[in-house]
Design an enzyme around this catalytic site. Structure first.
Site, PDB file in Angstrom:
ATOM      1  N   GLY A 209       3.898  -7.407  -5.323  1.00  0.00           N
ATOM      2  CA  GLY A 209       2.685  -7.880  -4.633  1.00  0.00           C
ATOM      3  C   GLY A 209       1.464  -7.179  -5.184  1.00  0.00           C
ATOM      4  O   GLY A 209       1.490  -6.635  -6.282  1.00  0.00           O
ATOM      5  N   ASN A 210       0.382  -7.190  -4.435  1.00  0.00           N
ATOM      6  CA  ASN A 210      -0.826  -6.466  -4.849  1.00  0.00           C
ATOM      7  C   ASN A 210      -1.601  -6.028  -3.612  1.00  0.00           C
ATOM      8  O   ASN A 210      -1.181  -6.301  -2.485  1.00  0.00           O
ATOM      9  CB  ASN A 210      -1.678  -7.333  -5.792  1.00  0.00           C
ATOM     10  CG  ASN A 210      -2.050  -8.653  -5.142  1.00  0.00           C
ATOM     11  OD1 ASN A 210      -2.726  -8.685  -4.130  1.00  0.00           O
ATOM     12  ND2 ASN A 210      -1.567  -9.753  -5.719  1.00  0.00           N
ATOM     13  N   TYR A 211      -2.714  -5.354  -3.831  1.00  0.00           N
ATOM     14  CA  TYR A 211      -3.441  -4.726  -2.714  1.00  0.00           C
ATOM     15  C   TYR A 211      -4.364  -5.669  -1.942  1.00  0.00           C
ATOM     16  O   TYR A 211      -5.101  -5.224  -1.072  1.00  0.00           O
ATOM     17  CB  TYR A 211      -4.291  -3.565  -3.240  1.00  0.00           C
ATOM     18  CG  TYR A 211      -3.497  -2.404  -3.774  1.00  0.00           C
ATOM     19  CD1 TYR A 211      -2.627  -1.703  -2.947  1.00  0.00           C
ATOM     20  CD2 TYR A 211      -3.626  -1.994  -5.099  1.00  0.00           C
ATOM     21  CE1 TYR A 211      -1.902  -0.621  -3.429  1.00  0.00           C
ATOM     22  CE2 TYR A 211      -2.900  -0.915  -5.588  1.00  0.00           C
ATOM     23  CZ  TYR A 211      -2.046  -0.237  -4.750  1.00  0.00           C
ATOM     24  OH  TYR A 211      -1.336   0.822  -5.217  1.00  0.00           O
TER      25      TYR A 211
END
Ligand code: CTP
Length: 406
Positions: A209-211
């Protein structure tokens, strides 16, 4: 631009800037609005109801009922009557009460009953304005979909100079006029927005995923809906919620699911805003059961490219549809943004640079540059809701330019 026939509640709180509310009331009436003044008990210490009722041609409402006749003033009816409510000046105390639903006077109960957009023009001393409590209350009110008309920097009643001067009445009227004009344009328009990250499954408990927090996309959804658009928000996994009931939220996890949802809605929309931070790669073979640490070599996760949702919609775009993308860049920002605008067949791209403080993932603020094929405009650091308003204004302007060319 006129406010002809608009029903406006003017809320006045107890602060020195209440003297400016008289000019504001006059300007609203002059622009054609029907204005109902609701004043707090403290407000009456600063400005008399006689002046206000003479200018608005309506009795001023301040108490829940008239003492000698027992006539009940229904804040619920007022809330339903209004096309918008503007609270000017809004004091720190009333802002706090509004943020926390402390309904101990007619103005706050009317605010809580209002179904229409609410505009809040704070006025107070610079230190009160800068206090974390005031700032947190304003951000909370903004997150509920209210519009904050930020005060100016200038000379204050305390004799100090700083941020806290209520915005000038002419400017407040302009904000309302712009709101109604853009509501006319956006009313009934169908808007598709993607938001948040995507999660690409490695096994049942892990993902790539990512932030991304989803805050920018959710602010855009609130902003479009507050201007009358029908919004479908295709959201990756985030912990946010939407307060406007005219936003339909469709939750997805992976890029593939996000693409399927977007392809389903895109043919029927007028505008699509691709705000999601889509993971570029996904595990080729997600495991059906948890990958165990023991008895395993260090696993190698083979990745495959995810579909490019914006580019897929760009290829399917029909005349009259507007497609807006985002670009979060760390270097060669302008070149990269323009390259994405062309490659994905976008009409507009909103650039945020990771080099700008307060911009990007997780923050409540953003600093953007908006590009079309013909133009570039840089904006200062603002709250994500204000940035959303700038983006929607840019979409409306660009849409008007496109339709005048056709
Ligand atoms: N986007 C998308 N689908 C993807 C990747 C990106 O729809 N698989 C959209 C984003 O929502 C954004 C725009 O494309 O509106 C640009 O996203 P960005 O991540 O900056 O660009 P990429 O094409 O992924 O390029 P790179 O990561 O190499 O910068």
């Amino acid at each position: 631009m006129s406010l002809q026939g608009k029903h406006i509640i003017l809320g006045i709180c107890g602060g020195i800037a209440a003297y400016k509310s008289v000019s504001l009331l006059r300007l609203l009436v002059k622009a054609g609005a029907e204005v109902q003044v609701v004043i707090t008990p403290a407000g009456k210490e600063f400005i008399t109801p006689v002046t206000l009722s003479a200018l608005s041609q309506k009795p001023v409402v301040s108490e829940f009922f008239t003492a000698n006749t027992g006539e009940w003033h229904s804040h619920v009816d007022l809330g339903l009557w209004a096309d918008c409510m503007v609270i000017a000046p809004a004091t720190a105390s009333s802002i706090g009460k509004m943020a926390h639903g402390i309904a101990d006077n007619m103005l706050i109960t009317t605010y809580l009953s209002a179904k229409s957009p609410v505009f809040i023009a704070p006025a107070m001393d610079l230190d009160m304005m800068a206090h974390p409590s005031t700032q947190a209350n304003l951000r909370l009110l903004e997150s509920y979909g209210n519009h904050i008309i930020e005060p100016e920097v200038g000379y204050l009643a305390s004799g100090l100079t700083g941020k806290g001067r209520m915005e000038e009445p002419e400017r407040i009227v302009e904000v309302l006029q712009k709101h109604f004009a853009s509501t006319e344009t956006m009313k009934g328009k169908k808007v598709l927005i993607t938001a948040g990250p995507t999660h690409e499954k490695i096994d049942p408990v892990r993902f790539i995923g990512n932030y991304s927090s989803g805050k920018m996309g959710y602010a855009l959804a609130e902003e479009c809906a507050s201007r009358g658009a029908e919004v479908t928000l295709v959201s990756g996994p985030v912990s946010l919620s939407i307060s406007n009931p005219s936003v339909k939220v469709e939750k997805v996890e992976s890029a593939k699911q996000m693409l399927a949802a977007c392809q389903n809605h895109f043919p029927a929309v007028d505008v699509a805003i691709m705000c999601a931070a889509v993971a570029d790669y996904a595990p080729a073979h997600p495991a059906d059961s948890k990958i165990k640490r023991e008895h395993q070599e260090v696993p190698v996760i083979e990745l495959v490219k995810n579909p490019d949702i914006a580019a897929t919609l760009g290829a399917a775009k029909k005349p009259g549809q507007q497609l807006v993308g985002f670009a979060l860049e760390t270097d060669h920002e302008f070149d990269n943004a323009l390259e994405k605008l062309a490659r994905k067949n976008l009409d507009m791209i909103v650039l945020n640079s990771m080099r700008d403080r307060g911009a990007g993932f997780g923050t409540d603020t953003n600093k953007v540059t908006i590009f079309t094929r013909e133009s570039r405009k840089e904006y200062p650091l603002k709250s994500k809701r204000e940035v959303a308003a700038d983006i929607v204004d840019a979409i409306i302007n660009h849409g008007c330019e496109l339709s005048s060319e056709q």
